[in-house]
Design a protein around this motif. Sequence first.
Motif, short mmCIF file in Angstrom:
data_model
loop_
_atom_site.label_atom_id
_atom_site.label_comp_id
_atom_site.label_asym_id
_atom_site.label_seq_id
_atom_site.Cartn_x
_atom_site.Cartn_y
_atom_site.Cartn_z
N ILE A 251 0.83 -1.19 0.00
CA ILE A 251 0.00 0.00 0.00
C ILE A 251 0.87 1.25 0.00
N LYS A 252 1.94 1.23 0.78
CA LYS A 252 2.90 2.33 0.80
C LYS A 252 4.28 1.73 0.54
N LEU B 109 2.73 -1.80 4.54
CA LEU B 109 3.07 -0.39 4.47
C LEU B 109 4.49 -0.23 5.00
N TYR B 110 5.29 0.57 4.28
CA TYR B 110 6.67 0.83 4.68
C TYR B 110 6.83 2.30 5.06
N LEU C 164 6.43 4.60 7.71
CA LEU C 164 5.40 5.51 8.20
C LEU C 164 6.02 6.43 9.24
N LEU D 122 -2.30 6.50 6.54
CA LEU D 122 -1.75 7.28 5.43
C LEU D 122 -2.08 8.75 5.56
N GLN E 236 0.25 10.94 7.95
CA GLN E 236 1.68 11.01 7.72
C GLN E 236 2.21 12.40 8.03
#
Length: 316
Positions: A4-5, A60-61, A63, A192, A195
């Motif tokens: 997702i990220k 997700l990476y 954050l 997200l 952030q």
Amino acid sequence: MAVIKPLKPSHQLQLFRALSARKEFSLEESQYFHSLQKGYEGEKRWQEYLKELPPEIPILYDLTLNINHTTFQIDALIIYQQHITFFEVKNYSGNFTSQDRHWYHSTDKEIKNPSIQIERNETLIRQFFKQHHLHLTFDYLLIFVNSEFMLYDATPRKNLILPPQIPSLIKKLKQISHTPTIHHTKIIQTLLSHQTEQPLFVIPDYTYHDVAKGLFCKKCNQRMERMANRNRMICTSCKTVYSFESALLNLIDEFSILFAPMRITNQVIYEWCNRIISKSTIRRVLGHHYALKGNGRGAYYEKRIKHIKANEEVDQ
């Protein structure tokens, strides 16, 4: 896996990379740059492991979140049906000892205890979840990805994963199923949408006038020169070959990172590449990948589309 990220170099690492060929770092800057690079290499190594997970698992990476005016960073996380697993990735190498919550390198130099960082982040995550009404349990794993890392005298901890334990952990994670729901979508959107900017711990000292101009190889940081009778650039050291377009896009990306307030113009990029590539070629590349704003002497360019990978190279 469903990323997702995606994993990307931090802004600070990109800044140091852009400067590394263009100025001489102080000892503190060099050490910090090495630390940033090694940390990112560790995260990439962990990313390779997580690629083995089923495609429906959200990942997700990198954050960076804020709760109660406190910023904290998460290297990676995966979301399962009723649970989230957070990962703190360390790329330490060498022999370490843990004694009474103190960590020491084999040189007897004390380092920050990463377990304390985990404990701090766990508290902040609980506060974040409570504030945003997220109702999933979680655990937080401390992953050591470097095969040359060894820890002695450590109190057994279920959340500390040493290199030989990684394969069995991945095998276990692969067996957990996940069916996406609206609640999972809310969790991802909340993470997200909150952030924040990563803190800049070391800011290198530089100005436009004291950094070297020209085109530098992305692989080895050495100068590039034009190839005779070809629209190509070649590294004077490792002999990697780049098209004019990819070399210029690298150059423009670096300029944008180092001098964000300055506007991109044909003349500015011509000077930034040390006049190696013609203005007509620069104008063509800018016109293809950037939008022209204004007219006359006040005209400048803004990025408008996702261009080819800046470090794309062509066959020699």
